[in-house]
Design a protein around this motif. Structure first.
Motif, PDB file in Angstrom:
ATOM      1  N   VAL B 119     -13.874   3.114   5.985  1.00 36.61           N
ATOM      2  CA  VAL B 119     -13.573   1.698   5.758  1.00 36.61           C
ATOM      3  C   VAL B 119     -14.147   1.271   4.402  1.00 36.61           C
ATOM      4  O   VAL B 119     -15.299   1.584   4.089  1.00 36.61           O
ATOM      5  CB  VAL B 119     -14.179   0.821   6.884  1.00 36.61           C
ATOM      6  N   VAL B 120     -13.337   0.593   3.606  1.00 37.06           N
ATOM      7  CA  VAL B 120     -13.814   0.044   2.335  1.00 37.06           C
ATOM      8  C   VAL B 120     -14.125  -1.443   2.527  1.00 37.06           C
ATOM      9  O   VAL B 120     -13.295  -2.181   3.063  1.00 37.06           O
ATOM     10  CB  VAL B 120     -12.762   0.231   1.221  1.00 37.06           C
ATOM     11  N   VAL B 196      -8.840   1.197  -2.437  1.00 37.46           N
ATOM     12  CA  VAL B 196      -7.834   0.829  -1.427  1.00 37.46           C
ATOM     13  C   VAL B 196      -6.704   1.842  -1.395  1.00 37.46           C
ATOM     14  O   VAL B 196      -6.158   2.152  -0.329  1.00 37.46           O
ATOM     15  CB  VAL B 196      -7.296  -0.601  -1.707  1.00 37.46           C
ATOM     16  N   LEU B 197      -6.360   2.379  -2.557  1.00 37.03           N
ATOM     17  CA  LEU B 197      -5.237   3.324  -2.604  1.00 37.03           C
ATOM     18  C   LEU B 197      -5.630   4.740  -2.199  1.00 37.03           C
ATOM     19  O   LEU B 197      -4.759   5.576  -1.964  1.00 37.03           O
ATOM     20  CB  LEU B 197      -4.628   3.355  -4.013  1.00 37.03           C
ATOM     21  N   HIS B 198      -6.932   5.022  -2.118  1.00 36.83           N
ATOM     22  CA  HIS B 198      -7.324   6.404  -1.817  1.00 36.83           C
ATOM     23  C   HIS B 198      -6.856   6.810  -0.423  1.00 36.83           C
ATOM     24  O   HIS B 198      -7.089   6.097   0.547  1.00 36.83           O
ATOM     25  CB  HIS B 198      -8.842   6.556  -1.923  1.00 36.83           C
ATOM     26  N   PRO B 199      -6.212   7.978  -0.307  1.00 38.86           N
ATOM     27  CA  PRO B 199      -5.657   8.374   1.002  1.00 38.86           C
ATOM     28  C   PRO B 199      -6.696   8.496   2.117  1.00 38.86           C
ATOM     29  O   PRO B 199      -6.341   8.386   3.302  1.00 38.86           O
ATOM     30  CB  PRO B 199      -4.985   9.726   0.730  1.00 38.86           C
ATOM     31  N   ILE B 200      -7.945   8.700   1.788  1.00 35.57           N
ATOM     32  CA  ILE B 200      -8.970   8.832   2.836  1.00 35.57           C
ATOM     33  C   ILE B 200      -9.323   7.467   3.441  1.00 35.57           C
ATOM     34  O   ILE B 200      -9.739   7.390   4.599  1.00 35.57           O
ATOM     35  CB  ILE B 200     -10.212   9.578   2.275  1.00 35.57           C
ATOM     36  N   THR B 201      -9.120   6.392   2.690  1.00 28.55           N
ATOM     37  CA  THR B 201      -9.414   5.050   3.220  1.00 28.55           C
ATOM     38  C   THR B 201      -8.460   4.716   4.360  1.00 28.55           C
ATOM     39  O   THR B 201      -7.260   4.926   4.254  1.00 28.55           O
ATOM     40  CB  THR B 201      -9.259   4.000   2.093  1.00 28.55           C
ATOM     41  N   LYS B 202      -8.994   4.205   5.458  1.00 21.36           N
ATOM     42  CA  LYS B 202      -8.169   3.880   6.625  1.00 21.36           C
ATOM     43  C   LYS B 202      -8.127   2.389   6.951  1.00 21.36           C
ATOM     44  O   LYS B 202      -7.313   1.964   7.784  1.00 21.36           O
ATOM     45  CB  LYS B 202      -8.662   4.659   7.858  1.00 21.36           C
TER      46      LYS B 202
END
Lengths: 493, 493
Positions: B119-120, B196-202
């Motif tokens: 989570v960011v 926000v764009l990073h694929p690991i962020t859910k």
């Protein structure tokens, strides 16, 4: 049957009516909404064989399957009626005032779930009853207190129309507000688009293809007021054959899966489309039995020409990929048009890992076997899978305990994890999660099956400092509805 | 203090570490996560006055306010620890198998909430503790079992950094996995965008302006895998002055609201920015007292130059609109730079209805009075309001019962409805809903305050046919954690 697409003017009118209906319907007590849902079930039942025969003619689904799907639809309507009559689903939370609290007095605060507004439901091609006009999405939205506008699936417009008339009869008989339910036809994408973009629409329910669901999701997020789209878009539902389990049961598992892959001509979103095993004698045995079984299964008619062409097209594309073999195909010839041929393809893990085309769903009686060298390569395959509705482990306990990363990885990418079973067959109940991480569905925090599906169409709302007379019954201090509530931190009736 | 923006390489490294951490952290028992959360609280407390003084220098917030906000932050961390120790929040649902069921046997099915992944969290400018580095978003995500990456708010980078160090100490002391928490700086929008764009962020948590929140929401929905953004973007929090109530209490209400509009220099998302009344003698009395009070309130320093300029800009724009009058402005001159001037403007309902500029939030000690001719016009104004965090009714019971459309309309557009109170002051507890229909927040089905905020970062997951040993403790038949569960349709411990 040919139906006229709804015009923009008609949609405008229905939307306005639904907005007016919402003002009354959102205040309709749960017990009255339950009477309405039960009346819908009765009206559908009263259509009897006329409805079943029409649905058969439009979908090619056999009567026993339609009888069972109708049963599920009636069950779902009554399940939501039960939920409303019991009443605790509103998740009421109460904290009383404490005026003596330091440094600041504590206010009286009470919270419950309330409906969001008009919901647009898109009928599904593969469930003419249970996920169409009066299916799970409609039932859960009406239960929540939301007016519903259904866009019938064009492949079974007559069935959809007939069920819609039954719902409208129930609206009238139980005195529900005009506009609480409406049904439109729309072969053209513009109809669906207008419904999703209309400012009165507050949420959307959809079951179907990735392309269709994602298009609606994107439209909804481009609105001035973005709204949630609950699209259940299917998946390949990986099945993992663990080596110890295979030692003794390869043949039986193959028989079970031949049936699961071909049931309903493979036209379920939970169809096992990917079977992942480790290269050894037992897997050869599995392949041999699976081949024998598949060869004996007669091709059957698919839902409609579009679905059939899509199946044939995707099947052909997968079989044409480099290093993909056909493991099995039915030996029984087609006896009629648009029959899907039961087919199993086979590929090595390293090929699968490097070819995204092989990760896509082939909607129909098809499955791809992925052959891994060892557990390590199997784990690599699992860690490259996208979000799934289900994942299945064929295993003995010990080998999962020894290799916890296998089930951990699957748990993280799917909605429902199955141990020694098949993914087809979706039990309708509280503990069912039908929905998984993207791209299986657009919002993995909600599901489309079971009573919890109601949560898609409600939001929490707090009342601060309200006198008893102005509170909804669900939040009154003496709990007149006798529902389970969290009062001052303690759950009680 | 000047901090370097995180580079794309650093973000990549932190994301990968968070993914690895998630593999361990998602399996960490609730009681251990609770120890971690309590340790974070202890480490923050241990920073003592050093932290308070640094925060004061970066935010201009007075020490008593910072002491109270720190108290709230510690309370929130411990509240989530309590929630984890009690354990029932996972919403477990169990249905046992019934192999004799006709026509098909019933499978064993169990469901619980599981964490979604990294989570960011974006720190908020106006809550350097409670909605920043170790604030409500971070605490709820860590409680859920999700690793967190915080982007500190550039206006209080030093405070954010210091709190981040405290969290990292707690990670180490309680043996949590490396990478479960990280903190980056980013003045440039590119940093937030990359996170926000990073694929690991859910999932993403954000509290701030509409422009900032909506930009993140749009980015998140344009990803290949869209993810939820929980942005709480503020609102104008309408206050409705009902005529019967005003008859006897106009003066007192004016005094109460002069305080509520200016508390914390109006820098709360629940600040009452819109006051709607009916033209008569009582309203004139209200205006007179409000004017007297506002004129006596000294201007105070706002959080930073950006917030001040924004306030001044928006205030000026509203005051420059045709037919807008200044009702009151403080008579006390500024004693220092960037002090916001307490201001009340006034406009007739028909002007308000036709000028969208007047519907926008002016973040600071400002409120706009909307003068209606009668109840009918007031109802028209209410039906044109957008989604709100809160709405407040100053009324006697009888007049709400006689005019139910007033409270019905407000209920439908806000998260929290207040009776005879003020919207400022957000109680932290189960019955609080802090979040409302768009544009107040991006997802009205969730809230950012209280234990239920944990629901933003979890999803339901089913286990079908699993043996006892492979089930998580929350779902074992003998309920070893002694949590409240829905077993065979009955809630029990």
């Amino acid at each position: 049957m040919i139906f006229q697409d709804a015009s923009i003017e008609e949609i405008e009118q229905l939307m306005k009516a639904s907005k007016e209906a919402f003002k009354l319907y959102r205040k309709t007590p749960g017990k009255k909404k339950a009477v309405f849902l039960r009346a819908i079930a009765e009206e559908i039942e009263a259509l009897g064989d006329t409805l079943l025969n029409l649905a058969k003619s439009e979908t090619n689904l056999p009567i026993p399957r339609l009888v069972s799907e109708r049963g599920r639809t009636l069950f779902q309507l009554r399940m939501f009626a039960d939920l409303l009559e019991e009443g605790s689903w509103v998740d009421a939370r109460l904290d009383y005032a404490d005026l003596s609290r330091q440094p600041l007095p504590k206010p009286d605060l009470r919270k419950m779930l309330i409906p969001v507004g008009t919901v647009v439901v898109f009928g599904a091609s593969n469930f003419p009853f249970a996920y169409s006009t009066a299916g799970g999405d409609t039932a859960s939205a009406l239960a929540a207190g939301c007016p519903v506008i259904v866009k019938g699936h064009p492949a079974h417009g007559g069935t959809s129309e007939m069920v819609a008339q039954a719902v409208l009869k129930a609206v009238e008989k139980t005195g529900m507000p005009d506009g609480v339910f409406a049904h439109v036809h729309g072969k053209n994408f513009e109809v669906g688009k207008a419904l999703v973009l209309h400012p009165i629409t507050k949420a959307v329910g959809f079951t179907g293809s990735f392309i269709g669901g994602k298009a609606l999701f994107d439209l909804a997020n481009q609105r001035q007021e973005p709204i949630p789209v609950f699209a259940e878009m299917g998946s390949v539902n990986p099945v993992i054959l663990m080596p110890e389990k295979m030692k003794s049961e390869a043949g039986n598992i193959a028989k079970t899966y031949a049936a699961s892959i071909t049931v309903g001509v493979g036209q379920f979103c939970t169809n096992p489309g990917l079977i992942i095993g480790i290269e050894n004698e037992d897997l050869l045995k599995f392949e041999e039995v699976l081949k024998e079984e598949i060869e004996k299964i007669a091709p059957e008619q698919m839902l409609n020409a579009g679905i059939y062409q899509n199946f044939e097209g995707k099947r052909t594309v997968v079989l044409a990929q480099e290093h993909v073999e056909v493991l099995a195909e039915t030996l029984i010839e087609r006896s009629a048009a648009i029959q899907g041929l039961p087919t199993i393809a086979k590929v090595k893990a390293e090929v699968f890992l490097n070819n995204p085309t092989l990760h896509q769903e082939v909607f129909g009686p098809f499955s791809l076997m992925v052959i891994c060298k060892d557990l390590e390569q199997m784990q690599e395959v699992l860690s490259h899978l996208e979000g799934q509705l289900t994942a299945t482990l064929m295993a003995i306990e010990a080998e999962l305990q020894e290799n916890p990363e296998i089930s951990d990885t699957l748990r993280n990418i799917c909605g429902r994890l199955i141990f020694n079973g098949v993914p087809t067959g979706v039990e309708v109940g509280f503990p069912m999660q039908h929905g998984g991480p993207f791209p299986a569905s657009t919002d993995s925090r909600f599901g489309a099956v079971g009573p919890d599906a109601i949560k898609r169409f409600v939001r929490p709302a707090s009342y601060q400092g309200f006198p008893e007379n102005l509170l909804p019954d669900e939040l009154k201090t003496d709990n007149p509805l006798n529902i389970l509530r969290l009062v001052q931190g303690v759950w009680k009736k």
